[in-house]
Design a protein around this motif. Structure first.
Motif, mmCIF file in Angstrom:
data_model
loop_
_atom_site.group_PDB
_atom_site.id
_atom_site.type_symbol
_atom_site.label_atom_id
_atom_site.label_comp_id
_atom_site.label_asym_id
_atom_site.label_seq_id
_atom_site.Cartn_x
_atom_site.Cartn_y
_atom_site.Cartn_z
ATOM 1 N N ILE A 104 -2.496 3.656 -3.322
ATOM 2 C CA ILE A 104 -2.417 2.577 -4.304
ATOM 3 C C ILE A 104 -2.263 1.264 -3.555
ATOM 4 O O ILE A 104 -1.409 1.140 -2.673
ATOM 5 C CB ILE A 104 -1.204 2.763 -5.235
ATOM 6 C CG1 ILE A 104 -1.302 4.083 -5.987
ATOM 7 C CG2 ILE A 104 -1.060 1.582 -6.188
ATOM 8 C CD1 ILE A 104 -0.017 4.508 -6.655
ATOM 9 N N LEU A 105 -3.066 0.288 -3.917
ATOM 10 C CA LEU A 105 -2.914 -1.083 -3.439
ATOM 11 C C LEU A 105 -2.360 -1.881 -4.609
ATOM 12 O O LEU A 105 -2.942 -1.864 -5.700
ATOM 13 C CB LEU A 105 -4.261 -1.638 -2.983
ATOM 14 C CG LEU A 105 -4.258 -3.010 -2.342
ATOM 15 C CD1 LEU A 105 -3.409 -3.012 -1.072
ATOM 16 C CD2 LEU A 105 -5.675 -3.447 -2.030
ATOM 17 N N GLU A 134 4.988 7.071 0.314
ATOM 18 C CA GLU A 134 5.323 6.264 1.483
ATOM 19 C C GLU A 134 4.690 4.891 1.270
ATOM 20 O O GLU A 134 3.475 4.780 1.139
ATOM 21 C CB GLU A 134 4.765 6.933 2.738
ATOM 22 C CG GLU A 134 5.171 6.299 4.018
ATOM 23 C CD GLU A 134 4.684 7.098 5.218
ATOM 24 O OE1 GLU A 134 5.007 6.693 6.338
ATOM 25 O OE2 GLU A 134 3.970 8.112 5.048
ATOM 26 N N THR A 135 5.524 3.856 1.200
ATOM 27 C CA THR A 135 5.049 2.512 0.887
ATOM 28 C C THR A 135 5.223 1.582 2.078
ATOM 29 O O THR A 135 6.260 1.596 2.743
ATOM 30 C CB THR A 135 5.809 1.928 -0.323
ATOM 31 O OG1 THR A 135 5.552 2.751 -1.467
ATOM 32 C CG2 THR A 135 5.376 0.509 -0.633
ATOM 33 N N TYR A 136 4.199 0.774 2.302
ATOM 34 C CA TYR A 136 4.222 -0.264 3.323
ATOM 35 C C TYR A 136 3.992 -1.609 2.653
ATOM 36 O O TYR A 136 3.127 -1.736 1.793
ATOM 37 C CB TYR A 136 3.119 -0.035 4.369
ATOM 38 C CG TYR A 136 3.313 1.235 5.139
ATOM 39 C CD1 TYR A 136 4.070 1.253 6.302
ATOM 40 C CD2 TYR A 136 2.755 2.423 4.685
ATOM 41 C CE1 TYR A 136 4.252 2.431 7.006
ATOM 42 C CE2 TYR A 136 2.941 3.603 5.379
ATOM 43 C CZ TYR A 136 3.683 3.600 6.534
ATOM 44 O OH TYR A 136 3.864 4.769 7.220
ATOM 45 N N VAL A 146 0.878 -1.163 0.000
ATOM 46 C CA VAL A 146 0.000 0.000 0.000
ATOM 47 C C VAL A 146 0.919 1.217 0.000
ATOM 48 O O VAL A 146 1.856 1.300 0.800
ATOM 49 C CB VAL A 146 -0.997 0.017 1.174
ATOM 50 C CG1 VAL A 146 -0.311 0.051 2.514
ATOM 51 C CG2 VAL A 146 -1.973 1.173 1.041
ATOM 52 N N THR A 147 0.692 2.090 -0.960
ATOM 53 C CA THR A 147 1.500 3.294 -1.093
ATOM 54 C C THR A 147 0.600 4.508 -0.946
ATOM 55 O O THR A 147 -0.441 4.602 -1.600
ATOM 56 C CB THR A 147 2.213 3.331 -2.458
ATOM 57 O OG1 THR A 147 3.075 2.202 -2.562
ATOM 58 C CG2 THR A 147 3.034 4.609 -2.615
#
Length: 97
Positions: free
Chosen positions: A49-50, A77-79, A3-4
């Motif tokens: 974004i997913l 920021e991406t997780y 997820v971003t």
């Protein structure tokens, strides 16, 4: 799966100038089979974004190529998510992790 969050930055006023290129970039993410969902952060805070189906390195490279990121309109920021349970329609994301 990733997820971003794309949060508006100092150059957000330039968004209209680069919106077509940003939308083309989004369309390519869907065409490549990587983006599952793209939408706006409310209220008017940016987007999210997913995504799935590519390495972290490839995902980071894809995000860095977003015209909004390149032009400083948003910061990214991406997780990374390791899915454990999903609805049946999303079972495929567990197999990919």
């Amino acid at each position: 799966m990733f997820v971003t969050f794309l949060r508006f930055a100092e150059n957000r006023t330039a968004a209209p100038e680069f919106m077509a290129a940003h939308n083309d970039w989004i369309a390519q993410g869907f065409a490549d089979g990587v983006f599952l969902c793209v939408g706006s952060l409310q209220p008017a805070a940016g987007g999210a974004i997913l995504a799935h189906g590519e390495s972290r390195e490839a995902h980071d490279t894809r995000i860095a190529a977003d015209p909004f990121v390149v032009e400083g309109i948003v910061t990214a920021e991406t997780y990374e998510i390791d899915p454990k349970r999903t609805v049946p329609a999303l079972e495929f994301v567990k197999a990919a992790s």
